[in-house]
Design a protein around this motif. Structure first.
Motif, PDB file in Angstrom:
ATOM      1  N   TYR A  43       0.835  -1.200   0.000  1.00 35.36           N
ATOM      2  CA  TYR A  43       0.000   0.000   0.000  1.00 35.36           C
ATOM      3  C   TYR A  43       0.872   1.253   0.000  1.00 35.36           C
ATOM      4  CZ  TYR A  43      -4.025  -2.911   1.440  1.00 35.36           C
ATOM      5  OH  TYR A  43      -5.026  -3.840   1.524  1.00 35.36           O
ATOM      6  N   LEU A  44       1.881   1.269   0.863  1.00 37.13           N
ATOM      7  CA  LEU A  44       2.760   2.441   0.945  1.00 37.13           C
ATOM      8  C   LEU A  44       3.592   2.594  -0.320  1.00 37.13           C
ATOM      9  CD1 LEU A  44       3.915   2.083   4.662  1.00 37.13           C
ATOM     10  CD2 LEU A  44       2.218   3.671   3.734  1.00 37.13           C
ATOM     11  N   LEU A  45       4.117   1.484  -0.816  1.00 34.91           N
ATOM     12  CA  LEU A  45       4.941   1.520  -2.023  1.00 34.91           C
ATOM     13  C   LEU A  45       4.134   1.967  -3.242  1.00 34.91           C
ATOM     14  CD1 LEU A  45       7.710   0.932  -3.271  1.00 34.91           C
ATOM     15  CD2 LEU A  45       6.975  -1.439  -3.553  1.00 34.91           C
ATOM     16  N   SER A  46       2.873   1.586  -3.298  1.00 33.93           N
ATOM     17  CA  SER A  46       2.052   1.937  -4.455  1.00 33.93           C
ATOM     18  C   SER A  46       1.835   3.444  -4.565  1.00 33.93           C
ATOM     19  CB  SER A  46       0.708   1.210  -4.405  1.00 33.93           C
ATOM     20  OG  SER A  46      -0.045   1.660  -3.306  1.00 33.93           O
ATOM     21  N   ILE A  47       1.853   4.147  -3.456  1.00 33.79           N
ATOM     22  CA  ILE A  47       1.721   5.605  -3.510  1.00 33.79           C
ATOM     23  C   ILE A  47       2.883   6.196  -4.310  1.00 33.79           C
ATOM     24  CG2 ILE A  47       1.732   7.728  -2.133  1.00 33.79           C
ATOM     25  CD1 ILE A  47       0.345   6.023   0.086  1.00 33.79           C
ATOM     26  N   LEU A  48       4.089   5.700  -4.038  1.00 34.00           N
ATOM     27  CA  LEU A  48       5.251   6.157  -4.812  1.00 34.00           C
ATOM     28  C   LEU A  48       5.148   5.737  -6.276  1.00 34.00           C
ATOM     29  CD1 LEU A  48       8.137   5.361  -2.308  1.00 34.00           C
ATOM     30  CD2 LEU A  48       7.259   7.603  -2.939  1.00 34.00           C
ATOM     31  N   LEU A  49       4.673   4.524  -6.517  1.00 33.75           N
ATOM     32  CA  LEU A  49       4.560   4.048  -7.893  1.00 33.75           C
ATOM     33  C   LEU A  49       3.553   4.863  -8.692  1.00 33.75           C
ATOM     34  CD1 LEU A  49       4.707   0.183  -7.342  1.00 33.75           C
ATOM     35  CD2 LEU A  49       6.482   1.673  -8.287  1.00 33.75           C
ATOM     36  N   LEU A  52       5.324   8.141  -9.486  1.00 34.36           N
ATOM     37  CA  LEU A  52       6.443   8.014 -10.423  1.00 34.36           C
ATOM     38  C   LEU A  52       6.043   7.424 -11.779  1.00 34.36           C
ATOM     39  CD1 LEU A  52       9.200   6.716  -7.983  1.00 34.36           C
ATOM     40  CD2 LEU A  52       8.935   9.032  -8.895  1.00 34.36           C
ATOM     41  N   LEU A  53       5.135   6.438 -11.785  1.00 36.16           N
ATOM     42  CA  LEU A  53       4.835   5.710 -13.014  1.00 36.16           C
ATOM     43  C   LEU A  53       3.448   5.969 -13.576  1.00 36.16           C
ATOM     44  CD1 LEU A  53       6.355   2.245 -12.011  1.00 36.16           C
ATOM     45  CD2 LEU A  53       7.453   4.108 -13.278  1.00 36.16           C
ATOM     46  N   GLY A  54       2.566   6.558 -12.794  1.00 35.33           N
ATOM     47  CA  GLY A  54       1.203   6.782 -13.266  1.00 35.33           C
ATOM     48  C   GLY A  54       0.376   5.516 -13.177  1.00 35.33           C
ATOM     49  N   ILE A  55      -0.657   5.454 -13.991  1.00 38.06           N
ATOM     50  CA  ILE A  55      -1.607   4.342 -13.945  1.00 38.06           C
ATOM     51  C   ILE A  55      -1.082   3.169 -14.769  1.00 38.06           C
ATOM     52  CG2 ILE A  55      -3.954   3.632 -14.560  1.00 38.06           C
ATOM     53  CD1 ILE A  55      -4.844   6.473 -14.105  1.00 38.06           C
ATOM     54  N   PHE A  56      -1.221   1.962 -14.213  1.00 38.84           N
ATOM     55  CA  PHE A  56      -0.903   0.727 -14.935  1.00 38.84           C
ATOM     56  C   PHE A  56      -2.137   0.281 -15.706  1.00 38.84           C
ATOM     57  CE2 PHE A  56       2.180  -0.764 -11.375  1.00 38.84           C
ATOM     58  CZ  PHE A  56       3.187   0.015 -11.900  1.00 38.84           C
ATOM     59  N   ASP A  57      -1.928  -0.544 -16.722  1.00 36.31           N
ATOM     60  CA  ASP A  57      -3.049  -1.183 -17.408  1.00 36.31           C
ATOM     61  C   ASP A  57      -3.700  -2.190 -16.472  1.00 36.31           C
ATOM     62  OD1 ASP A  57      -2.655   0.187 -19.784  1.00 36.31           O
ATOM     63  OD2 ASP A  57      -1.298  -1.339 -20.597  1.00 36.31           O
ATOM     64  N   LEU A  58      -4.970  -2.473 -16.731  1.00 38.29           N
ATOM     65  CA  LEU A  58      -5.695  -3.401 -15.868  1.00 38.29           C
ATOM     66  C   LEU A  58      -5.105  -4.802 -15.881  1.00 38.29           C
ATOM     67  CD1 LEU A  58      -9.420  -2.343 -16.359  1.00 38.29           C
ATOM     68  CD2 LEU A  58      -7.984  -2.039 -14.347  1.00 38.29           C
ATOM     69  N   TRP A  59      -4.531  -5.239 -16.991  1.00 38.58           N
ATOM     70  CA  TRP A  59      -3.961  -6.583 -17.022  1.00 38.58           C
ATOM     71  C   TRP A  59      -2.715  -6.668 -16.144  1.00 38.58           C
ATOM     72  CZ3 TRP A  59       0.921  -7.602 -18.894  1.00 38.58           C
ATOM     73  CH2 TRP A  59       1.519  -6.610 -19.674  1.00 38.58           C
ATOM     74  N   ILE A  60      -1.968  -5.580 -16.025  1.00 39.72           N
ATOM     75  CA  ILE A  60      -0.811  -5.562 -15.122  1.00 39.72           C
ATOM     76  C   ILE A  60      -1.292  -5.619 -13.674  1.00 39.72           C
ATOM     77  CG2 ILE A  60       1.140  -4.190 -14.287  1.00 39.72           C
ATOM     78  CD1 ILE A  60       1.479  -3.162 -17.145  1.00 39.72           C
ATOM     79  N   ILE A  61      -2.357  -4.896 -13.369  1.00 41.95           N
ATOM     80  CA  ILE A  61      -2.921  -4.921 -12.014  1.00 41.95           C
ATOM     81  C   ILE A  61      -3.412  -6.322 -11.686  1.00 41.95           C
ATOM     82  CG2 ILE A  61      -4.782  -4.024 -10.570  1.00 41.95           C
ATOM     83  CD1 ILE A  61      -4.471  -1.382 -12.203  1.00 41.95           C
ATOM     84  N   ALA A  62      -4.063  -6.977 -12.647  1.00 43.61           N
ATOM     85  CA  ALA A  62      -4.519  -8.354 -12.418  1.00 43.61           C
ATOM     86  C   ALA A  62      -3.336  -9.283 -12.167  1.00 43.61           C
ATOM     87  CB  ALA A  62      -5.333  -8.842 -13.616  1.00 43.61           C
ATOM     88  N   LEU A  63      -2.243  -9.092 -12.894  1.00 42.79           N
ATOM     89  CA  LEU A  63      -1.047  -9.918 -12.678  1.00 42.79           C
ATOM     90  C   LEU A  63      -0.408  -9.658 -11.318  1.00 42.79           C
ATOM     91  CD1 LEU A  63       0.706  -9.855 -16.174  1.00 42.79           C
ATOM     92  CD2 LEU A  63      -0.509 -11.761 -15.092  1.00 42.79           C
ATOM     93  N   LEU A  64      -0.574  -8.447 -10.788  1.00 46.99           N
ATOM     94  CA  LEU A  64      -0.050  -8.140  -9.459  1.00 46.99           C
ATOM     95  C   LEU A  64      -0.868  -8.835  -8.367  1.00 46.99           C
ATOM     96  CD1 LEU A  64       0.696  -4.332  -9.862  1.00 46.99           C
ATOM     97  CD2 LEU A  64       2.382  -6.120  -9.419  1.00 46.99           C
ATOM     98  N   ILE A  65      -2.180  -8.918  -8.557  1.00 44.26           N
ATOM     99  CA  ILE A  65      -3.062  -9.489  -7.544  1.00 44.26           C
ATOM    100  C   ILE A  65      -3.128 -11.013  -7.648  1.00 44.26           C
ATOM    101  CG2 ILE A  65      -5.465  -9.565  -6.738  1.00 44.26           C
ATOM    102  CD1 ILE A  65      -5.658  -6.618  -7.548  1.00 44.26           C
ATOM    103  N   LEU A  66      -2.961 -11.557  -8.836  1.00 41.43           N
ATOM    104  CA  LEU A  66      -3.123 -12.988  -9.078  1.00 41.43           C
ATOM    105  C   LEU A  66      -2.268 -13.890  -8.182  1.00 41.43           C
ATOM    106  CD1 LEU A  66      -4.722 -14.937 -10.854  1.00 41.43           C
ATOM    107  CD2 LEU A  66      -2.845 -14.837 -12.506  1.00 41.43           C
TER     108      LEU A  66
END
Length: 120
Positions: A43-49, A52-66
């Protein structure tokens, strides 16, 4: 005070706080299990991401949660037993993905509000 803090963490993270699934430091148990500790760090790291990186595509988010979903489900149904390192890493990536989902939902509501405001 410590009991109130543990209760808040249990409610916020839905954490079981089992000692055998928690990290220990100098003989003291962390207030969260390894997976929830990873989620908190994510949660804390994602604030920095996001900054720094903006929004990820939904498929990348799904790969992070999977990985967290697979590991947690497999462990729940007794297919395997994860160690705390795996729990932490899957919680870390899952925590990043969860915050990104909330960020995207909030951003979409913001855009919808702008659209409605312009068309009134």
């Amino acid at each position: 005070m410590a009991n109130t803090f543990n209760f808040v963490l249990r409610v916020f993270f839905f954490c079981h706080q089992r000692p055998d699934r928690s990290f220990h430091y100098k003989g003291k148990k962390f207030p969260l299990c390894a997976r929830c500790t990873g989620m908190a760090v994510g949660y804390l790291l994602s604030i920095l991401l996001v900054i720094l990186l903006g929004i990820f595509d939904l498929w990348i988010i799904a790969l992070l949660i999977l990985p967290m979903a697979i590991d947690g489900t497999g462990q729940l149904f007794g297919k395997w037993t994860s160690n705390n390192s795996r729990r932490f890493l899957t919680g870390l990536t899952g925590g990043i993905g969860i915050i990104y989902i909330f960020y995207i939902i909030g951003y979409q509501f913001f855009l919808f509000g702008q659209y409605v405001g312009r068309n009134l």
